[in-house]
Structure formats: structure tokens, C-alpha cells
Enzyme design. Structure first.
Site, mmCIF file in Angstrom:
data_model
loop_
_atom_site.group_PDB
_atom_site.id
_atom_site.type_symbol
_atom_site.label_atom_id
_atom_site.label_comp_id
_atom_site.label_asym_id
_atom_site.label_seq_id
_atom_site.Cartn_x
_atom_site.Cartn_y
_atom_site.Cartn_z
ATOM 1 N N GLN A 1 9.300 33.117 63.125
ATOM 2 C CA GLN A 1 9.732 33.533 64.465
ATOM 3 C C GLN A 1 11.074 34.266 64.370
ATOM 4 O OE1 GLN A 1 8.072 32.773 67.615
ATOM 5 N NE2 GLN A 1 9.507 34.359 68.216
ATOM 6 N N ARG B 1 5.522 39.205 65.498
ATOM 7 C CA ARG B 1 5.105 38.114 64.618
ATOM 8 C C ARG B 1 4.100 38.649 63.595
ATOM 9 N NH1 ARG B 1 5.477 32.842 66.254
ATOM 10 N NH2 ARG B 1 4.794 32.492 64.113
ATOM 11 N N ASP C 1 14.123 28.745 74.923
ATOM 12 C CA ASP C 1 12.866 28.153 74.440
ATOM 13 C C ASP C 1 12.561 26.957 75.348
ATOM 14 O OD1 ASP C 1 10.678 27.373 72.917
ATOM 15 O OD2 ASP C 1 11.863 26.555 71.252
ATOM 16 N N CYS D 1 10.557 32.688 72.480
ATOM 17 C CA CYS D 1 9.556 32.674 71.408
ATOM 18 C C CYS D 1 8.144 32.476 71.957
ATOM 19 C CB CYS D 1 9.894 31.596 70.401
ATOM 20 S SG CYS D 1 10.045 29.966 71.152
ATOM 21 N N ARG E 1 1.859 24.491 59.772
ATOM 22 C CA ARG E 1 2.636 24.072 60.958
ATOM 23 C C ARG E 1 2.568 22.559 60.984
ATOM 24 N NH1 ARG E 1 2.709 26.452 67.001
ATOM 25 N NH2 ARG E 1 4.005 27.893 65.821
ATOM 26 N N HIS F 1 11.747 27.481 62.263
ATOM 27 C CA HIS F 1 10.636 28.392 62.555
ATOM 28 C C HIS F 1 11.013 29.779 61.992
ATOM 29 C CE1 HIS F 1 7.065 29.817 64.276
ATOM 30 N NE2 HIS F 1 7.285 29.673 65.559
HETATM 31 N N1 NVA Z 1 10.434 24.738 70.083
HETATM 32 C C1 NVA Z 1 9.042 24.949 70.358
HETATM 33 C C2 NVA Z 1 8.601 26.255 69.782
HETATM 34 C C3 NVA Z 1 7.164 26.602 70.012
HETATM 35 C C4 NVA Z 1 6.785 27.872 69.344
HETATM 36 C C5 NVA Z 1 8.231 23.786 69.777
HETATM 37 O O1 NVA Z 1 8.559 23.344 68.672
HETATM 38 O O2 NVA Z 1 7.300 23.321 70.417
HETATM 39 N N1 CP Z 2 6.084 31.233 69.095
HETATM 40 C C1 CP Z 2 5.069 30.563 68.537
HETATM 41 O O1 CP Z 2 5.159 30.086 67.422
HETATM 42 O O2 CP Z 2 3.939 30.514 69.291
HETATM 43 P P1 CP Z 2 2.644 29.591 69.014
HETATM 44 O O3 CP Z 2 3.070 28.169 69.206
HETATM 45 O O4 CP Z 2 1.656 30.056 70.025
HETATM 46 O O5 CP Z 2 2.174 29.837 67.613
#
Ligand code: NVA
Ligand code: CP
Length: 301
Positions: free
Chosen positions: A128, A287, A219, A259, A98, A125
């Protein structure tokens, strides 16, 4: 598929991965196909679902997962990404990452001799998106219909556009001007849609967008990395809140997706996310199953 950096990497395997995810969900796998395998999980940003579902999933497949925060790795002190990729490849069988910048994940994959899985970047992502399609299939039994993504044309939205285009799901993005999905991804999704017949559009009029929607997805307005723009974003997105009034404009029986994590009172109201149309906990559960399918496909002997 060698790596899963973008939904496009799984283009020819999406249906197969979803079938496999359903198979894992039914508890069909008692053997341990990834016995003695190790997954390194590099996190440059926070996570609840991604971290836990990958770690638990790896354990259920017979393997082992290592949580590595970039603050603790030498990357945090400036060790180049290619060197990290080369060193980790000598120990582990797969790397999940990540990261803030998608380019960093691409660079990691180019220098790793093991599969790399994108656990969220600023651009995509994909894990997801797979779990979301599994959830849609479970609840609706089909990819016919219209998904409306309301809010920020961000990483989650980009991956949903690509996977919808592959599966033939129609998708509308309803966003304020200036918050459209990535232009290159939208173009790529339109190319994919030519084959599947899916209709993709970006609409600024939210009420018009949610008409005939079967799935409403939103989101957070402030993604990880966008914190400096918090105030402006909350202002810009306020008219794009998914509330009871908006849900009432969609088709009867429409489902609500997110998500997570969610901020009640911003992109969604508590009434919607905690209400009967919400399938967000199924998404979160899936997931685990979808990522087991990804890890199995990429890492089994
Ligand atoms: N769009 C959000 C998704 C979190 C799972 C982010 O990137 O923070
Ligand atoms: N949806 C998602 O990726 O959640 P986290 O940020 O908790 O991993």
C-alpha cells in the site's frame, strides 16, 4: 531484496520500484517476464484490492496466481507455518500473505525458499505504501511537502512513516493518545529520516497537525482484528474525522488519500472522499502497478 515484509526490506530500492511501477503503468511491458511462474496468495483476512491487483498483475506479467484462504488450507487445522512454507516452496515461485500477526509472516519467510510478500499484517502494509508514494509522485510531482496521517497509528500509518522517511517526505501523525504508531517503527523511521532530512512527528492536536498539510491521509478506525474495540474506537476517533472543515485548514490544493475500504461518516465524510481533492481511486489503481514492480523484482529469473 529477498522478501518484502516491511518497507525497510525495499529501503535501497524504493525509487527504483516506483520508476518500474510507472513504467508498467505506461503499458511499456508487452513481454511476459513472469511466464510460467506461480504466486500463492494466502489470505487470513478479507481483501478486495490486494487480492484482485495481485492476481490480475500476475496474469499481466505472464504468470498465474492461486487464491488460498487459511480456512481451506491445513494451516487452519493447525499445520505449522514452517511446514506450509516448505511445501509451498516446492510448487510456487513466490508467496503473498495477508495475516493477522506479523510474526507469522516473518516465520513463513524464514522457512520459505521463495520470496514472501506482505499483503498486510497488524504491523505493516508495504505494498500500500509503495502505491501511495506512486500516487503522490503522480499528483504532486515531488516528495517535498507534508503528509498528515489522521487517525489510527496502525499498519498503514507504520508503513507510510517508513517510506516517507526513506523518500524525504515530511510526515505528521495526528492521533488520539493511546493510538500512536508502533514505537519501534517510529524509532526506525526517525533513524532513516536523519539521512533523507524528512521531519516526522506525532501530534495530538488535529487542527495544529493539518496546518500546511499538502496531503491528508486517513484509514478506518476499526482495522481487521480490532472489531472487539469497535465502540470505544468510534468514540475515541470521532474528533479525528477528516471532513470538509478539516480539509479547509490544510494547504490549498491538498490531496486526500485513503487506502480503502472506507466508512463514510466515520473517518471521512462522503463530501471529502467523493470530492475533488480525493485521489483514492488512483491509489487503488496503483496497487496493481506497484505490485507488478515488486513481483517482477522478486520473482523474475
Ligand atoms: N488498517 C486497515 C487497512 C485495510 C486495508 C486494516 O488493517 O484493516
Ligand atoms: N487497501 C487494501 O489493502 O484493500 P483490501 O483490503 O481490499 O485489499
Amino acid at each position: 531484496m529477498k522478501h518484502l515484509l516491511s518497507v525497510c526490506d525495499a529501503q535501497d530500492q524504493v525509487v527504483q520500484l516506483l520508476d518500474l511501477a510507472m513504467w508498467f503503468k505506461k503499458g511499456k511491458s508487452d513481454d511476459k517476464p513472469l511466464k510460467n511462474k506461480t504466486l500463492a496468495m494466502i489470505f487470513q483476512k478479507s481483501s478486495t484490492r490486494t487480492r484482485v491487483s495481485f492476481e490480475v498483475g500476475m496474469g499481466q506479467l505472464g504468470g498465474h496466481a492461486l487464491y488460498l484462504s487459511t480456512n481451506d488450507l491445513q494451516i487452519g487445522r493447525g499445520e505449522p507455518i514452517p511446514d506450509t512454507a516448505r511445501a509451498l516452496s516446492r510448487y510456487v515461485d513466490g508467496i503473498m500473505i495477508r495475516a493477522l500477526k506479523h510474526e507469522d509472516v516473518v516465520e513463513l519467510s524464514e522457512n520459505a525458499s521463495v520470496p514472501v510478500i506482505n499483503g498486510l499484517t497488524d504491523l505493516e502494509h508495504p505494498c500500500q505504501a509503495l502505491a501511495d508514494m506512486q500516487t503522490i509522485k503522480e499528483h504532486r510531482g515531488t516528495f517535498e511537502g507534508k503528509l498528515v496521517f489522521v487517525g489510527d497509528g496502525n499498519n498503514v500509518c507504520n508503513s507510510l512513516l517508513l517510506i516517507s522517511a526513506i523518500l524525504g517526505l515530511n510526515m505528521t501523525v495526528a492521533c488520539p493518545e493511546g493510538y500512536e504508531p508502533n514505537a519501534e517503527i517510529f524509532k526506525k523511521a526517525q533513524e532513516l529520516a536523519k539521512e533523507s532530512g524528512s521531519v516526522l512527528e506525532i501530534i495530538y492536536d488535529i487542527k495544529k497537525a493539518v496546518k500546511n498539510a499538502d496531503i491528508i491521509y486517513t484509514d478506518v478506525w476499526v482495522s481487521m482484528g480490532d472489531e472487539e474495540e469497535q465502540e470505544k474506537r468510534i468514540n475515541d476517533f470521532m474528533p479525528f474525522q477528516v471532513n470538509e472543515e478539516l480539509m479547509a485548514l490544510s494547504n490549498e490544493g491538498a490531496i486526500f488519500m485513503h487506502c480503502l475500504p472506507a466508512i463514510r461518516g466515520q473517518e471521512t465524510t462522503a463530501g471529502v472522499i467523493d470530492g475533488p481533492q480525493s485521489v483514492v481511486w488512483d491509489q487503488a489503481e496503483n496497487r496493481l502497478h506497484a505490485q507488478k514492480a515488486v513481483m517482477y523484482s522478486l520473482m523474475k529469473d
